[in-house]
Design a protein around this motif. Sequence first.
Motif, mmCIF file in Angstrom:
data_model
loop_
_atom_site.group_PDB
_atom_site.id
_atom_site.type_symbol
_atom_site.label_atom_id
_atom_site.label_comp_id
_atom_site.label_asym_id
_atom_site.label_seq_id
_atom_site.Cartn_x
_atom_site.Cartn_y
_atom_site.Cartn_z
ATOM 1 N N PRO A 212 -27.821 86.792 38.392
ATOM 2 C CA PRO A 212 -26.690 86.473 39.277
ATOM 3 C C PRO A 212 -27.009 86.600 40.761
ATOM 4 O O PRO A 212 -26.404 85.903 41.588
ATOM 5 C CB PRO A 212 -25.627 87.500 38.851
ATOM 6 N N ASP A 213 -27.957 87.453 41.109
ATOM 7 C CA ASP A 213 -28.271 87.658 42.519
ATOM 8 C C ASP A 213 -28.904 86.425 43.160
ATOM 9 O O ASP A 213 -28.942 86.302 44.381
ATOM 10 C CB ASP A 213 -29.216 88.853 42.683
ATOM 11 N N ARG A 214 -29.406 85.513 42.332
ATOM 12 C CA ARG A 214 -30.054 84.304 42.850
ATOM 13 C C ARG A 214 -29.079 83.168 43.116
ATOM 14 O O ARG A 214 -29.469 82.131 43.682
ATOM 15 C CB ARG A 214 -31.125 83.815 41.864
ATOM 16 N N PHE A 215 -27.820 83.351 42.727
ATOM 17 C CA PHE A 215 -26.873 82.240 42.799
ATOM 18 C C PHE A 215 -25.607 82.607 43.571
ATOM 19 O O PHE A 215 -25.123 83.739 43.486
ATOM 20 C CB PHE A 215 -26.504 81.773 41.389
ATOM 21 N N ALA A 216 -25.103 81.619 44.289
ATOM 22 C CA ALA A 216 -23.853 81.817 45.027
ATOM 23 C C ALA A 216 -22.649 81.771 44.097
ATOM 24 O O ALA A 216 -21.585 82.318 44.414
ATOM 25 C CB ALA A 216 -23.711 80.749 46.110
ATOM 26 N N ALA A 217 -22.798 81.102 42.943
ATOM 27 C CA ALA A 217 -21.716 81.019 41.958
ATOM 28 C C ALA A 217 -22.326 80.780 40.586
ATOM 29 O O ALA A 217 -23.426 80.218 40.466
ATOM 30 C CB ALA A 217 -20.746 79.887 42.301
ATOM 31 N N VAL A 218 -21.602 81.229 39.567
ATOM 32 C CA VAL A 218 -22.040 81.035 38.183
ATOM 33 C C VAL A 218 -20.892 80.397 37.407
ATOM 34 O O VAL A 218 -19.781 80.941 37.359
ATOM 35 C CB VAL A 218 -22.450 82.372 37.527
ATOM 36 N N LEU A 219 -21.152 79.240 36.821
ATOM 37 C CA LEU A 219 -20.178 78.520 36.009
ATOM 38 C C LEU A 219 -20.597 78.692 34.557
ATOM 39 O O LEU A 219 -21.655 78.194 34.157
ATOM 40 C CB LEU A 219 -20.143 77.041 36.400
ATOM 41 N N TRP A 220 -19.774 79.388 33.774
ATOM 42 C CA TRP A 220 -20.168 79.768 32.414
ATOM 43 C C TRP A 220 -19.243 79.111 31.399
ATOM 44 O O TRP A 220 -18.035 79.359 31.393
ATOM 45 C CB TRP A 220 -20.110 81.294 32.276
ATOM 46 N N ILE A 221 -19.794 78.251 30.559
ATOM 47 C CA ILE A 221 -19.030 77.558 29.517
ATOM 48 C C ILE A 221 -19.341 78.250 28.198
ATOM 49 O O ILE A 221 -20.458 78.152 27.679
ATOM 50 C CB ILE A 221 -19.432 76.068 29.451
#
Length: 247
Positions: A212-221
């Motif tokens: 998660p630290d590498r991303f500005a947002a996480v979209l989880w389906i």
Amino acid sequence: MKVAVVSITRHGIALGGKVVAALPGAQLFAPEKFAAEAEAAAPGAAHCYVGKVGDQVPALFAAFDGIVAIVSLGAVVRLIAPHLRGKETDPAVVVIDEAGQFAIPVLSGHLGGANALAGHLATALGATPVLTTASDARQTLAVDLLGRELGWTFEATHGELVRASAAVVNDEPVALVQEAGSHDWWTRHANGRSVPLPANLQCFTRLEDVDPDRFAAVLWISTRALPADYAARLAGKRIIYRPGSSA
């Protein structure tokens, strides 16, 4: 979608009849002085009012999911402004010019469906849809519409939606993790996309593969519960999408 078509001029009413014909179940609203023209344009679906068009707005907001106004854009902004409550509840509002050249979403473009409505009307009338939302203008991902055409729902706060949307349109790194649901969602996304997935989206098949630290947002389906050790790490920057059993 229950749609009200509002016009205040003779020529606009004629165009309103074409709009009603393109939207099954739509109703045409016009001033009483144009009652004959309204009934001719939309037989059995015409309603006439006495007084100012602005006085009709509260009832239209309460009774309809969408409003198509064949009225000047500036006038529509002034008419609806006192009645706005929020994107989760406000109806879709689309303005069409009297010449039928442009279909302009004004309110509730995504969640309310105004962008989709404008696109449908543009096709039906041979008009140009004027989409000003960044995700639609650039044909990138609209995070609040992901999977909507498949019946998916999402779990997110307003702040998380804003943060994820900004990350997508500003080309920040976004993780898209799909563990469930149909993979056939991009070409049908938000009225259809004809371009590849945005380059700033990195796709994964398991949440546990994401840092998660590498991303500005996480979209989880996914259909499973958020793992406890990810709850804090994703706080404020995750949107969880829940596909239906057949989607």
